[in-house]
Design a protein around this motif. Sequence first.
Motif, PDB file in Angstrom:
ATOM      1  N   THR A 104      -2.275  11.717   8.285  1.00  0.00           N
ATOM      2  CA  THR A 104      -1.752  12.161   6.994  1.00  0.00           C
ATOM      3  C   THR A 104      -2.661  13.172   6.291  1.00  0.00           C
ATOM      4  N   TYR A 174       5.339  -0.557  -1.001  1.00  0.00           N
ATOM      5  CA  TYR A 174       6.612   0.146  -0.826  1.00  0.00           C
ATOM      6  C   TYR A 174       7.574  -0.729  -0.036  1.00  0.00           C
ATOM      7  N   ARG A 176      12.049  -0.691   1.468  1.00  0.00           N
ATOM      8  CA  ARG A 176      13.285   0.069   1.595  1.00  0.00           C
ATOM      9  C   ARG A 176      14.215  -0.283   0.422  1.00  0.00           C
ATOM     10  N   GLU A 233       0.889   3.526   9.935  1.00  0.00           N
ATOM     11  CA  GLU A 233       2.124   4.107  10.464  1.00  0.00           C
ATOM     12  C   GLU A 233       3.036   3.021  11.035  1.00  0.00           C
ATOM     13  N   LYS A 236       4.647   1.312   8.090  1.00  0.00           N
ATOM     14  CA  LYS A 236       5.672   2.168   7.499  1.00  0.00           C
ATOM     15  C   LYS A 236       6.969   2.097   8.303  1.00  0.00           C
ATOM     16  N   LEU A 240      10.526   0.909   6.798  1.00  0.00           N
ATOM     17  CA  LEU A 240      11.713   1.769   6.839  1.00  0.00           C
ATOM     18  C   LEU A 240      12.914   1.042   7.445  1.00  0.00           C
ATOM     19  N   LEU A 248       0.957   0.878   1.429  1.00  0.00           N
ATOM     20  CA  LEU A 248       0.765   2.093   2.221  1.00  0.00           C
ATOM     21  C   LEU A 248       0.086   3.189   1.405  1.00  0.00           C
ATOM     22  N   VAL A 253       3.507   8.258   2.888  1.00  0.00           N
ATOM     23  CA  VAL A 253       4.923   8.015   2.569  1.00  0.00           C
ATOM     24  C   VAL A 253       5.482   9.070   1.618  1.00  0.00           C
ATOM     25  N   GLU A 256       8.982  10.114   2.626  1.00  0.00           N
ATOM     26  CA  GLU A 256       9.926   9.007   2.529  1.00  0.00           C
ATOM     27  C   GLU A 256      10.235   8.656   1.075  1.00  0.00           C
ATOM     28  N   LEU A 262      12.001   5.083   1.003  1.00  0.00           N
ATOM     29  CA  LEU A 262      11.124   4.010   0.548  1.00  0.00           C
ATOM     30  C   LEU A 262      10.966   4.147  -0.957  1.00  0.00           C
TER      31      LEU A 262
END
Length: 305
Positions: A104, A174, A176, A233, A236, A240, A248, A253, A256, A262
């Motif tokens: 990232t 985080y 969904r 990852e 995540k 998702l 996270l 993210v 997302e 997210l």
Amino acid sequence: METKWLEDFVSLAETRSFSRSAQLRHVTQPAFSRRIQSLEAWAGTDLVDRSSYPTRLTPAGQTLYDQALEMLHSLQSTRAMLRAHTAAGQDVIEFALPHTLAFTFFPSWLSGLRETCGPIKSRLIALNVHDAVLRLVEGSCDLLIAYHHAAQPIQLDATRYEMLPLGTELLAPYVRPDADGRPQHSLPGTQQQPLPYLAYAPGAYLGRAVDQMLKQSAAPVHLDRIYETDMAEGLKAMALEGHGIAFLPASAVRKEVRTRKLVPAGDGLEIALDIRIYREKPMGRKIKGSVEKFWNDLRQRQAVG
């Protein structure tokens, strides 16, 4: 037998303390003890007298200590010669990073430096935090980039290593969203209905930071640990798919969150982590010119903001 077992043993012989050596070797005390036991199993005899305090070596341990110093010195000299053959004629800078930062932070950060530092030839080594730190300590990389938090500091000797701050990272929960765009699960949960929790594996740096934050939370947080992995990852990907809540890094993210795949799972449970870069001080030894130039350019860039 692994070389790091000998390095652990030498540290123990010099500190005479399992806890202190575990700290210096950036490993938990139980893991450090297991590695000493593995070395004893390889040697076929006790190397440490555990009935005394401070810890002392058995006669066999003293013999191995003397030999280990010679073996490690010889290995380090040989590695230096081999690295000289492959790296002396190259201006490649070797970076060791935890996996999350490698995926990232590093790509965009390096791109942002091109205007100041010019083209940079780099080699990226992605590891867990413990092994990334060991790479620097063992001289197997030029620079280390890692997270830092006051409650989870990286123990590097300030007389031997120097550091520059690179920025901050926000670690937050985080999850969904449901069909209406609301979080499927919202913290803090209840004792009767704990929330599905996607956690870092025990010993992971980000996991320790999250655990510390949860312990200090003003209100109890009720989580059901249903999944573990070392990598952000991996968490995540599970989040998702709607498996639960994951803490996270914001940089992991960003896309997302922007596309609402997210959403935050609660407020007030975030933790700010520093991102730092470390290198071993020259201390009179010859280092790559590319590394010295990069470090000086980076320091000058920070001095002028």
